[in-house]
Design an enzyme around this catalytic site. Structure first.
Site, PDB file in Angstrom:
ATOM      1  N   ALA A   1     -19.449 -24.623  -3.185  1.00  0.00           N
ATOM      2  CA  ALA A   1     -19.160 -23.516  -4.097  1.00  0.00           C
ATOM      3  C   ALA A   1     -18.812 -24.122  -5.455  1.00  0.00           C
ATOM      4  CB  ALA A   1     -18.005 -22.689  -3.556  1.00  0.00           C
TER       5      ALA A   1
ATOM      6  N   GLY B   1     -19.495 -25.232   0.606  1.00  0.00           N
ATOM      7  CA  GLY B   1     -20.315 -24.032   0.768  1.00  0.00           C
ATOM      8  C   GLY B   1     -21.786 -24.364   0.992  1.00  0.00           C
TER       9      GLY B   1
ATOM     10  N   GLU C   1     -22.072 -24.951   4.504  1.00  0.00           N
ATOM     11  CA  GLU C   1     -21.897 -23.672   5.201  1.00  0.00           C
ATOM     12  C   GLU C   1     -23.175 -22.825   5.142  1.00  0.00           C
ATOM     13  OE1 GLU C   1     -18.188 -23.130   3.014  1.00  0.00           O
ATOM     14  OE2 GLU C   1     -17.222 -22.631   4.914  1.00  0.00           O
TER      15      GLU C   1
ATOM     16  N   GLU D   1     -13.394 -29.645   1.295  1.00  0.00           N
ATOM     17  CA  GLU D   1     -12.437 -28.703   0.694  1.00  0.00           C
ATOM     18  C   GLU D   1     -11.009 -29.233   0.715  1.00  0.00           C
ATOM     19  OE1 GLU D   1     -14.898 -27.851   2.697  1.00  0.00           O
ATOM     20  OE2 GLU D   1     -15.901 -26.062   1.924  1.00  0.00           O
TER      21      GLU D   1
HETATM   22  N1  CAA Z   1     -18.755 -27.277  -8.410  1.00  0.00           N
HETATM   23  C1  CAA Z   1     -18.964 -27.388  -9.739  1.00  0.00           C
HETATM   24  N2  CAA Z   1     -19.558 -28.449 -10.312  1.00  0.00           N
HETATM   25  C2  CAA Z   1     -19.960 -29.434  -9.506  1.00  0.00           C
HETATM   26  C3  CAA Z   1     -19.769 -29.399  -8.109  1.00  0.00           C
HETATM   27  C4  CAA Z   1     -19.130 -28.248  -7.559  1.00  0.00           C
HETATM   28  N3  CAA Z   1     -18.952 -28.091  -6.232  1.00  0.00           N
HETATM   29  N4  CAA Z   1     -20.256 -30.529  -7.571  1.00  0.00           N
HETATM   30  C5  CAA Z   1     -20.745 -31.266  -8.590  1.00  0.00           C
HETATM   31  N5  CAA Z   1     -20.578 -30.594  -9.762  1.00  0.00           N
HETATM   32  C6  CAA Z   1     -20.969 -31.031 -11.115  1.00  0.00           C
HETATM   33  C7  CAA Z   1     -20.019 -32.100 -11.624  1.00  0.00           C
HETATM   34  O1  CAA Z   1     -18.842 -31.534 -12.160  1.00  0.00           O
HETATM   35  C8  CAA Z   1     -20.890 -32.764 -12.668  1.00  0.00           C
HETATM   36  O2  CAA Z   1     -20.939 -31.938 -13.803  1.00  0.00           O
HETATM   37  P1  CAA Z   1     -20.598 -32.576 -15.280  1.00  0.00           P
HETATM   38  O3  CAA Z   1     -21.638 -33.635 -15.463  1.00  0.00           O
HETATM   39  O4  CAA Z   1     -20.751 -31.397 -16.173  1.00  0.00           O
HETATM   40  O5  CAA Z   1     -19.222 -33.133 -15.177  1.00  0.00           O
HETATM   41  C9  CAA Z   1     -22.290 -32.712 -12.031  1.00  0.00           C
HETATM   42  O6  CAA Z   1     -22.240 -31.661 -11.059  1.00  0.00           O
HETATM   43  C10 CAA Z   1     -22.673 -34.002 -11.324  1.00  0.00           C
HETATM   44  O7  CAA Z   1     -21.644 -34.310 -10.391  1.00  0.00           O
HETATM   45  P2  CAA Z   1     -20.875 -35.731 -10.352  1.00  0.00           P
HETATM   46  O8  CAA Z   1     -20.887 -36.367 -11.700  1.00  0.00           O
HETATM   47  O9  CAA Z   1     -19.550 -35.520  -9.698  1.00  0.00           O
HETATM   48  O10 CAA Z   1     -21.877 -36.537  -9.389  1.00  0.00           O
HETATM   49  P3  CAA Z   1     -21.524 -37.770  -8.450  1.00  0.00           P
HETATM   50  O11 CAA Z   1     -22.842 -38.271  -7.963  1.00  0.00           O
HETATM   51  O12 CAA Z   1     -20.588 -38.730  -9.125  1.00  0.00           O
HETATM   52  O13 CAA Z   1     -20.700 -37.140  -7.202  1.00  0.00           O
HETATM   53  C11 CAA Z   1     -20.270 -35.501  -5.474  1.00  0.00           C
HETATM   54  C12 CAA Z   1     -21.338 -36.262  -6.315  1.00  0.00           C
HETATM   55  C13 CAA Z   1     -19.566 -36.490  -4.535  1.00  0.00           C
HETATM   56  C14 CAA Z   1     -21.035 -34.473  -4.644  1.00  0.00           C
HETATM   57  C15 CAA Z   1     -19.228 -34.838  -6.408  1.00  0.00           C
HETATM   58  O14 CAA Z   1     -19.921 -34.102  -7.406  1.00  0.00           O
HETATM   59  C16 CAA Z   1     -18.284 -33.885  -5.722  1.00  0.00           C
HETATM   60  O15 CAA Z   1     -17.341 -34.327  -5.070  1.00  0.00           O
HETATM   61  N6  CAA Z   1     -18.503 -32.562  -5.869  1.00  0.00           N
HETATM   62  C17 CAA Z   1     -17.609 -31.534  -5.341  1.00  0.00           C
HETATM   63  C18 CAA Z   1     -17.857 -31.326  -3.868  1.00  0.00           C
HETATM   64  C19 CAA Z   1     -16.882 -30.296  -3.327  1.00  0.00           C
HETATM   65  O16 CAA Z   1     -15.683 -30.418  -3.431  1.00  0.00           O
HETATM   66  N7  CAA Z   1     -17.455 -29.239  -2.668  1.00  0.00           N
HETATM   67  C20 CAA Z   1     -16.661 -28.196  -2.054  1.00  0.00           C
HETATM   68  C21 CAA Z   1     -16.462 -27.040  -2.975  1.00  0.00           C
HETATM   69  S1  CAA Z   1     -15.305 -25.823  -2.358  1.00  0.00           S
HETATM   70  C22 CAA Z   1     -16.215 -24.822  -1.339  1.00  0.00           C
HETATM   71  O17 CAA Z   1     -17.409 -25.001  -1.141  1.00  0.00           O
HETATM   72  C23 CAA Z   1     -15.400 -23.686  -0.723  1.00  0.00           C
HETATM   73  C24 CAA Z   1     -16.061 -22.859   0.296  1.00  0.00           C
HETATM   74  O18 CAA Z   1     -15.957 -23.113   1.472  1.00  0.00           O
HETATM   75  C25 CAA Z   1     -16.767 -21.648  -0.088  1.00  0.00           C
END
Ligand code: CAA
Length: 246
Positions: free
Chosen positions: A54, A97, A100, A120
């Site tokens: 998400a 998500g 999911e 998460e």
């Molecule tokens: N939401 C918003 N933006 C996201 C994102 C997310 N889930 N995942 C990645 N992005 C964005 C980053 O912020 C970045 O944007 P900017 O360049 O503008 O800063 C871009 O995508 C590229 O990401 P990274 O620079 O972080 O890429 P990376 O290769 O270094 O890392 C990753 C990859 C490990 C997947 C890392 O992006 C990450 O940890 N992302 C978040 C994953 C996460 O926490 N997901 C769970 C969300 S909560 C959820 O889903 C709740 C639910 O159950 C409904």
């Protein structure tokens, strides 16, 4: 042919599932479901990401009330109403998500670079769109605990080993293999295919509705915590969160 193909396309955010993307995904699935010329569907992303979860930037500013008022994760539930088979073609990240959505699909073809996880806990919340319920059914309780409580991600080969995915193929082939599988199913007896899908899902979802309702409530409640604000803010600011347990 008779396969409806949907591509998640927000590559700049690793296909993070914001409201607009989720609405468009569900509208496309529902349109294909009503289309007599379509027999099965494939959802895919790109080689680097199916979807990294998400959209944390969208959620970071939300309160519990706002999450509940808008029923933020309700849109994910629309996948369960799709009657025709849906295959996920996954390469790269399928997190939160994104994982999911994949778990809500009927079959999964993974590229050898696919990674499945529920991170998460790093944001001070839990999966809110079925992860705590469907992952247990997919990989068993022990591994689901490790994945959700300690952010253990699975490689494609591990996901195959634990029964989460149908097949792992080279990254150049995963989409074609998924489309071929969908194409084979799409020409089979439509009523029997839909009935079979419904009954197989029934076997694993009998107690799911209660679990999903409870999971959603707990997910929303966590939005009231300091740790949730800190976790999401730290992600946006690209730093490590400092947990206080409040
Ligand atoms: N939401 C918003 N933006 C996201 C994102 C997310 N889930 N995942 C990645 N992005 C964005 C980053 O912020 C970045 O944007 P900017 O360049 O503008 O800063 C871009 O995508 C590229 O990401 P990274 O620079 O972080 O890429 P990376 O290769 O270094 O890392 C990753 C990859 C490990 C997947 C890392 O992006 C990450 O940890 N992302 C978040 C994953 C996460 O926490 N997901 C769970 C969300 S909560 C959820 O889903 C709740 C639910 O159950 C409904």
């Amino acid at each position: 042919g008779r396969v409806g193909l949907i591509t998640l396309n927000r590559p700049q955010a690793l296909n993070a599932l914001n409201n607009q993307l989720m609405r468009e995904l569900m509208d496309a699935l529902e349109a294909f479901d009503k289309d007599d010329d379509i027999g099965a569907m494939v959802i895919t992303g790109n080689e680097k990401a199916f979807a990294a979860g998400a959209d944390v930037k969208e959620m970071a500013v939300k309160t519990t009330l706002q999450m509940m008022d808008t029923d933020h994760v309700a849109v994910f539930g629309r996948i369960r109403t799709i009657q025709k088979p849906v295959i996920a073609a996954v390469s790269g990240w399928a997190l939160g998500g994104g994982c999911e959505v994949v778990l809500s699909c009927d079959m999964i073809i993974a590229s050898d670079s696919a990674k499945f996880g529920q991170p998460e806990i790093n944001l001070g919340v839990i999966p809110g769109a079925g992860g705590t319920q469907r992952l247990v059914r997919a990989v068993g309780k022990a591994l689901a605990m490790e994945m959700i409580l300690n952010n253990r991600a699975l490689t494609a080969q591990e996901a195959l080993h634990y029964g989460l995915v149908n097949r792992v193929v080279p990254v150049g082939d995963y989409l074609n293999v998924a489309i071929l599988l969908a194409d084979e199913i799409a020409v089979r007896a439509p009523l029997a295919v839909r009935a079979a899908k419904r009954m197989i899902n029934h076997s694993s979802e009998s107690f799911l509705a209660d679990g999903l309702a409870e999971e959603k409530q707990v997910f929303y409640n966590l939005f009231a915590s300091e740790d949730r604000k800190e976790g999401m803010q730290a992600f946006v600011e690209k730093r490590k969160p400092e947990w206080t347990g409040k």
